[in-house]
Design a protein around this motif. Structure first.
Motif, PDB file in Angstrom:
ATOM      1  N   LYS A 113       0.817  -1.223   0.000  1.00 15.77           N
ATOM      2  CA  LYS A 113       0.000   0.000   0.000  1.00 15.77           C
ATOM      3  C   LYS A 113       0.847   1.268   0.000  1.00 15.77           C
ATOM      4  N   VAL A 114       1.972   1.236   0.685  1.00 14.13           N
ATOM      5  CA  VAL A 114       2.837   2.419   0.723  1.00 14.13           C
ATOM      6  C   VAL A 114       3.424   2.675  -0.667  1.00 14.13           C
ATOM      7  N   ALA A 115       3.900   1.634  -1.332  1.00 18.13           N
ATOM      8  CA  ALA A 115       4.455   1.796  -2.684  1.00 18.13           C
ATOM      9  C   ALA A 115       3.399   2.330  -3.639  1.00 18.13           C
ATOM     10  N   GLN A 116       2.193   1.824  -3.531  1.00 17.13           N
ATOM     11  CA  GLN A 116       1.098   2.290  -4.393  1.00 17.13           C
ATOM     12  C   GLN A 116       0.826   3.778  -4.128  1.00 17.13           C
ATOM     13  N   TRP A 117       0.763   4.156  -2.864  1.00 19.07           N
ATOM     14  CA  TRP A 117       0.531   5.559  -2.519  1.00 19.07           C
ATOM     15  C   TRP A 117       1.666   6.430  -3.054  1.00 19.07           C
ATOM     16  N   CYS A 118       2.922   5.966  -2.907  1.00 24.62           N
ATOM     17  CA  CYS A 118       4.080   6.745  -3.370  1.00 24.62           C
ATOM     18  C   CYS A 118       4.036   6.965  -4.878  1.00 24.62           C
ATOM     19  N   ARG A 119       3.653   5.957  -5.645  1.00 22.86           N
ATOM     20  CA  ARG A 119       3.552   6.132  -7.100  1.00 22.86           C
ATOM     21  C   ARG A 119       2.540   7.221  -7.438  1.00 22.86           C
ATOM     22  N   GLY A 120       1.424   7.239  -6.743  1.00 24.49           N
ATOM     23  CA  GLY A 120       0.416   8.277  -6.956  1.00 24.49           C
ATOM     24  C   GLY A 120       0.932   9.647  -6.556  1.00 24.49           C
ATOM     25  N   TYR A 121       1.630   9.707  -5.435  1.00 23.75           N
ATOM     26  CA  TYR A 121       2.193  10.977  -4.963  1.00 23.75           C
ATOM     27  C   TYR A 121       3.208  11.507  -5.967  1.00 23.75           C
ATOM     28  N   GLU A 122       4.076  10.627  -6.451  1.00 26.00           N
ATOM     29  CA  GLU A 122       5.088  11.033  -7.436  1.00 26.00           C
ATOM     30  C   GLU A 122       4.426  11.584  -8.697  1.00 26.00           C
ATOM     31  N   ALA A 123       3.362  10.940  -9.147  1.00 30.65           N
ATOM     32  CA  ALA A 123       2.664  11.396 -10.361  1.00 30.65           C
ATOM     33  C   ALA A 123       2.045  12.779 -10.141  1.00 30.65           C
ATOM     34  N   LYS A 124       1.446  12.995  -8.983  1.00 31.68           N
ATOM     35  CA  LYS A 124       0.802  14.278  -8.688  1.00 31.68           C
ATOM     36  C   LYS A 124       1.811  15.404  -8.463  1.00 31.68           C
ATOM     37  N   HIS A 125       3.036  15.069  -8.074  1.00 29.72           N
ATOM     38  CA  HIS A 125       4.054  16.065  -7.737  1.00 29.72           C
ATOM     39  C   HIS A 125       5.273  15.960  -8.651  1.00 29.72           C
ATOM     40  N   SER A 126       5.067  15.579  -9.894  1.00 27.87           N
ATOM     41  CA  SER A 126       6.183  15.333 -10.821  1.00 27.87           C
ATOM     42  C   SER A 126       6.999  16.578 -11.137  1.00 27.87           C
ATOM     43  N   GLN A 127       6.454  17.747 -10.908  1.00 31.23           N
ATOM     44  CA  GLN A 127       7.189  18.988 -11.202  1.00 31.23           C
ATOM     45  C   GLN A 127       8.081  19.423 -10.043  1.00 31.23           C
ATOM     46  N   GLU A 128       8.007  18.723  -8.912  1.00 30.00           N
ATOM     47  CA  GLU A 128       8.790  19.087  -7.729  1.00 30.00           C
ATOM     48  C   GLU A 128      10.100  18.294  -7.677  1.00 30.00           C
ATOM     49  N   ASP A 129      11.046  18.790  -6.912  1.00 37.45           N
ATOM     50  CA  ASP A 129      12.337  18.124  -6.739  1.00 37.45           C
ATOM     51  C   ASP A 129      12.177  16.972  -5.752  1.00 37.45           C
ATOM     52  N   ALA A 130      12.146  15.757  -6.287  1.00 41.49           N
ATOM     53  CA  ALA A 130      11.914  14.573  -5.454  1.00 41.49           C
ATOM     54  C   ALA A 130      13.075  14.268  -4.517  1.00 41.49           C
ATOM     55  N   THR A 131      14.216  14.941  -4.676  1.00 43.27           N
ATOM     56  CA  THR A 131      15.352  14.701  -3.786  1.00 43.27           C
ATOM     57  C   THR A 131      15.437  15.723  -2.659  1.00 43.27           C
ATOM     58  N   SER A 132      14.492  16.656  -2.628  1.00 40.90           N
ATOM     59  CA  SER A 132      14.568  17.712  -1.607  1.00 40.90           C
ATOM     60  C   SER A 132      13.943  17.262  -0.286  1.00 40.90           C
ATOM     61  N   GLU A 133      14.396  17.875   0.767  1.00 45.28           N
ATOM     62  CA  GLU A 133      13.834  17.622   2.094  1.00 45.28           C
ATOM     63  C   GLU A 133      12.366  18.048   2.129  1.00 45.28           C
ATOM     64  N   ARG A 134      12.039  19.145   1.460  1.00 45.91           N
ATOM     65  CA  ARG A 134      10.674  19.653   1.435  1.00 45.91           C
ATOM     66  C   ARG A 134       9.716  18.629   0.813  1.00 45.91           C
ATOM     67  N   TYR A 135      10.126  18.012  -0.275  1.00 44.37           N
ATOM     68  CA  TYR A 135       9.317  16.997  -0.959  1.00 44.37           C
ATOM     69  C   TYR A 135       9.042  15.825  -0.012  1.00 44.37           C
ATOM     70  N   TYR A 136      10.105  15.345   0.632  1.00 47.95           N
ATOM     71  CA  TYR A 136       9.940  14.223   1.559  1.00 47.95           C
ATOM     72  C   TYR A 136       9.049  14.612   2.738  1.00 47.95           C
ATOM     73  N   ARG A 137       9.288  15.782   3.304  1.00 45.12           N
ATOM     74  CA  ARG A 137       8.484  16.216   4.457  1.00 45.12           C
ATOM     75  C   ARG A 137       7.002  16.278   4.105  1.00 45.12           C
ATOM     76  N   ALA A 138       6.682  16.794   2.912  1.00 54.55           N
ATOM     77  CA  ALA A 138       5.274  16.876   2.491  1.00 54.55           C
ATOM     78  C   ALA A 138       4.675  15.483   2.368  1.00 54.55           C
ATOM     79  N   ALA A 139       5.404  14.548   1.783  1.00 50.87           N
ATOM     80  CA  ALA A 139       4.913  13.170   1.660  1.00 50.87           C
ATOM     81  C   ALA A 139       4.788  12.528   3.038  1.00 50.87           C
ATOM     82  N   HIS A 140       5.734  12.822   3.897  1.00 53.54           N
ATOM     83  CA  HIS A 140       5.719  12.277   5.256  1.00 53.54           C
ATOM     84  C   HIS A 140       4.484  12.763   6.011  1.00 53.54           C
TER      85      HIS A 140
END
Length: 183
Positions: A54-81
């Motif tokens: 379920k976490v992997a499925q959610w992450c794929r959806g999150y990545e698709a919705k936030h594809s314009q953001e820097d996925a390596t940034s702390e801000r990106y991770y914090r928002a997903a967290h």
């Protein structure tokens, strides 16, 4: 990375990347360490386990919705967290020391490590400088980087107390494993 961005412009020679294609392996890693005064690191492993996908499925959806953001940034991770991952954080405590920590200490590089337990082998403020996850102590880290004497003392202490400690040697691990199997 956020650390690189925050340290840039402070007169420090930086070679920091979290990009997969920038990873160094084998002899290349050894050469890099031999010319490094400091390394930035984190415990190995994960404290988030996805037992049912379920976490992997959610992450794929999150990545698709936030594809314009820097996925390596702390801000990106914090928002997903904050949005979802927090519910799974620490469902298994698996973070621990890695061979990279020993390699850095053996090569004479001081370590700036995100706060953690490092299997109780490397101790904060003795064998490494702890970096808070929120980067709130970055000024203290910069002071340490610039303090050659403190850096060298930490490098020497880590070598003497960790690298030269026979309990941390591969041969000791094999002996302990053999003894456990025999028991």
């Amino acid at each position: 990375s956020d650390v690189f961005r925050l340290l840039a412009g402070q007169g420090l020679g930086l070679d920091i990347s979290s990009r997969w294609e920038d990873r160094l392996l084998g002899e290349e890693w050894g050469r890099f360490l031999s010319r490094s005064r400091l390394v930035l690191g984190v415990e190995s492993g994960s404290n988030l386990f996805d037992f049912d996908g379920k976490v992997a499925q959610w992450c794929r959806g999150y990545e698709a919705k936030h594809s314009q953001e820097d996925a390596t940034s702390e801000r990106y991770y914090r928002a997903a967290h904050e949005a979802y991952l927090h519910a799974f954080e620490d469902n298994v405590h698996y973070a621990q020391i890695s061979p990279r920590h020993f390699e850095a200490a053996a090569a004479g590089a001081a370590q700036i490590l995100y706060e953690g337990s490092y299997s109780g082998i490397f101790r904060a403020n003795e064998h490494f400088m702890p970096l808070r996850r929120d980067l709130g102590n970055l000024a203290e880290i910069v002071d340490f980087i610039r303090d050659e004497s403190a850096r060298l003392q930490m490098v020497e202490r880590a070598f003497e107390e960790v690298i030269l400690d026979r309990r941390n040697w591969f041969e000791s691990f094999v002996s302990e494993a053999d003894a456990a199997i025999e028991r």
